[in-house]
Design an enzyme around this catalytic site. Structure first.
Site, PDB file in Angstrom:
ATOM      1  N   TYR A  15       0.821  -1.209   0.000  1.00  0.00           N
ATOM      2  CA  TYR A  15       0.000   0.000   0.000  1.00  0.00           C
ATOM      3  C   TYR A  15       0.849   1.250   0.000  1.00  0.00           C
ATOM      4  CZ  TYR A  15       0.844   0.900   5.031  1.00  0.00           C
ATOM      5  OH  TYR A  15       1.416   1.180   6.247  1.00  0.00           O
ATOM      6  N   ARG A  34       8.015   4.259  -4.838  1.00  0.00           N
ATOM      7  CA  ARG A  34       8.079   3.335  -3.693  1.00  0.00           C
ATOM      8  C   ARG A  34       7.046   2.216  -3.849  1.00  0.00           C
ATOM      9  NH1 ARG A  34       7.458   5.616   2.279  1.00  0.00           N
ATOM     10  NH2 ARG A  34       5.303   5.801   1.569  1.00  0.00           N
ATOM     11  N   ARG A  83      -8.153 -20.421  -1.561  1.00  0.00           N
ATOM     12  CA  ARG A  83      -7.102 -20.249  -0.550  1.00  0.00           C
ATOM     13  C   ARG A  83      -5.967 -21.265  -0.726  1.00  0.00           C
ATOM     14  NH1 ARG A  83      -5.246 -21.921   4.272  1.00  0.00           N
ATOM     15  NH2 ARG A  83      -4.312 -20.302   5.568  1.00  0.00           N
ATOM     16  N   LYS A 129       6.335  -1.776   1.809  1.00  0.00           N
ATOM     17  CA  LYS A 129       5.175  -1.220   2.516  1.00  0.00           C
ATOM     18  C   LYS A 129       4.022  -2.217   2.400  1.00  0.00           C
ATOM     19  CE  LYS A 129       3.133   3.353   3.293  1.00  0.00           C
ATOM     20  NZ  LYS A 129       3.284   3.327   4.744  1.00  0.00           N
ATOM     21  N   GLU A 161      12.790   3.193  13.874  1.00  0.00           N
ATOM     22  CA  GLU A 161      11.705   4.050  13.395  1.00  0.00           C
ATOM     23  C   GLU A 161      10.537   3.945  14.364  1.00  0.00           C
ATOM     24  OE1 GLU A 161      10.078   2.996   9.543  1.00  0.00           O
ATOM     25  OE2 GLU A 161      10.277   0.860   9.895  1.00  0.00           O
ATOM     26  N   LEU A 185      11.177   1.426   6.812  1.00  0.00           N
ATOM     27  CA  LEU A 185      10.527   1.894   5.589  1.00  0.00           C
ATOM     28  C   LEU A 185      11.232   3.172   5.111  1.00  0.00           C
ATOM     29  CD1 LEU A 185       7.895   1.219   3.850  1.00  0.00           C
ATOM     30  CD2 LEU A 185       7.098   3.380   4.793  1.00  0.00           C
TER      31      LEU A 185
HETATM   32  N1  PDD Z   1       3.012   5.020   7.360  1.00  0.00           N
HETATM   33  N2  PDD Z   1       7.774   3.854   8.698  1.00  0.00           N
HETATM   34  C1  PDD Z   1       6.655   3.107   8.685  1.00  0.00           C
HETATM   35  C2  PDD Z   1       6.711   1.745   9.302  1.00  0.00           C
HETATM   36  C3  PDD Z   1       5.469   3.614   8.124  1.00  0.00           C
HETATM   37  O1  PDD Z   1       4.360   2.859   8.109  1.00  0.00           O
HETATM   38  C4  PDD Z   1       5.462   4.927   7.583  1.00  0.00           C
HETATM   39  C5  PDD Z   1       4.237   5.533   6.965  1.00  0.00           C
HETATM   40  C6  PDD Z   1       6.653   5.677   7.615  1.00  0.00           C
HETATM   41  C7  PDD Z   1       6.737   7.071   7.046  1.00  0.00           C
HETATM   42  O2  PDD Z   1       6.724   7.073   5.638  1.00  0.00           O
HETATM   43  P1  PDD Z   1       6.146   8.301   4.795  1.00  0.00           P
HETATM   44  O3  PDD Z   1       6.904   9.499   5.223  1.00  0.00           O
HETATM   45  O4  PDD Z   1       6.445   7.942   3.387  1.00  0.00           O
HETATM   46  O5  PDD Z   1       4.686   8.414   5.090  1.00  0.00           O
HETATM   47  C8  PDD Z   1       7.788   5.099   8.171  1.00  0.00           C
HETATM   48  C9  PDD Z   1       1.793   5.460   6.752  1.00  0.00           C
HETATM   49  C10 PDD Z   1       1.555   6.916   6.847  1.00  0.00           C
HETATM   50  C11 PDD Z   1       0.644   4.602   7.284  1.00  0.00           C
HETATM   51  O6  PDD Z   1       0.878   3.419   7.412  1.00  0.00           O
HETATM   52  O7  PDD Z   1      -0.449   5.113   7.516  1.00  0.00           O
END
Ligand code: PDD
Length: 264
Positions: A15, A34, A83, A129, A161, A185
């Site tokens: 996503y 990405r 499945r 992601k 993170e 990420l």
């Molecule tokens: N999440 N690290 C993780 C594990 C994340 O899920 C996200 C973003 C980030 C930040 O990435 P970016 O700056 O590209 O949004 C770092 C999104 C916002 C979410 O899962 O809702």
């Protein structure tokens, strides 16, 4: 959505969350790049070209009422099939929605957020992601159960993170964030913030953050597309700096706010 969608059954999909400011996408091409990397990471062909994604998202925005700040959530799964773990020969499922984002109040911004460090229980492909977010769900709840708002993930003694955000610390005039790799990420907001560091007089620095260094930081920030830049003011029950968002955070937030309104 059919219940046999592999996103529902296996969490087999990826996503993106893309910010939209006053109807204009922010860093759309970076998010699409990405998405491509995530799709490559799970060996799922991209169903659309960049131009087709642009058209689809433009239509999505047109059909929803505009707002000052929104995000587009988009996910691609491996489709609907009986499945079975093996890859099926079926078309992927694409789902996208637009959501309004309520900016935090000035009072909330001024308070910053509270966090604890937790052991990172995720897999070895955190640069993808993936929609499979069960570890993130559990770690966020662990933080909430401990009476704080966020968790900062630690693996092998290094802070990596947040649960859904990237990590920065300020120390001795340097803005430090862990290097990209399979344990975090590669955030789009992270890249923007790193790129703006010198504008506000900080030296950008990508290196590992041992837990001790996190605990001794002058400032700690978490960045993401929907929450932008948040200051962590309490970590593991102790105040960070003087317990309020620091001066570097204020400068970076002002710089980021200006930047996001001028450039897509
Ligand atoms: N999440 N690290 C993780 C594990 C994340 O899920 C996200 C973003 C980030 C930040 O990435 P970016 O700056 O590209 O949004 C770092 C999104 C916002 C979410 O899962 O809702």
């Amino acid at each position: 959505m059919p219940v046999l969608d592999r996103g529902f059954i296996f969490g087999d999909g990826v996503y993106e969350v893309i910010p939209v400011y006053r109807g204009a996408f922010f860093r759309l091409d970076e998010h699409l790049a990405r998405l491509q990397n995530s799709l490559d990471g799970i060996r799922l062909p991209n169903p659309y070209t960049a131009t087709q994604w642009h058209t689809l998202f433009a239509e999505l925005l047109k059909r929803n009422a505009p707002a000052a700040q929104q995000t587009v959530y988009v996910q691609v799964t491996r489709g609907v099939a009986p499945r079975d773990l093996a890859f099926p020969a079926v078309p992927p499922t694409v789902f996208a929605m637009v959501q309004d984002v309520a900016s935090p109040t000035a009072a909330a911004r001024a308070r910053g957020i509270t966090a604890i460090t937790v052991a990172d229980i995720r897999w070895q492909r955190c640069h993808i992601k993936a929609i499979t977010l069960l570890p993130n769900v559990l770690m966020r709840q662990q933080a909430l159960d401990a009476g704080v708002q966020e968790a900062i993930l630690v693996r092998d003694g290094e802070a990596l993170e947040g649960v859904a955000s990237n990590l920065f610390i300020v120390r001795d005039g340097r803005l430090i964030t862990p290097p990209k790799g399979q344990h975090l990420l590669p955030g789009i907001t992270r890249d923007v913030v790193l790129g703006l560091a010198q504008d506000i007089g900080l030296t950008p620095n990508e290196h590992a953050i041992p837990l001790k260094e996190l605990q001794g930081a002058e400032e700690i920030w978490l960045t993401s597309s929907n929450k932008e830049i948040q200051a962590v003011t309490w970590l593991d029950g102790k105040q960070v700096g003087n317990g309020t968002p620091g001066p570097w955070w204020a400068r970076m937030t002002a710089r980021y706010d200006a930047f996001k309104m001028t450039l897509g």
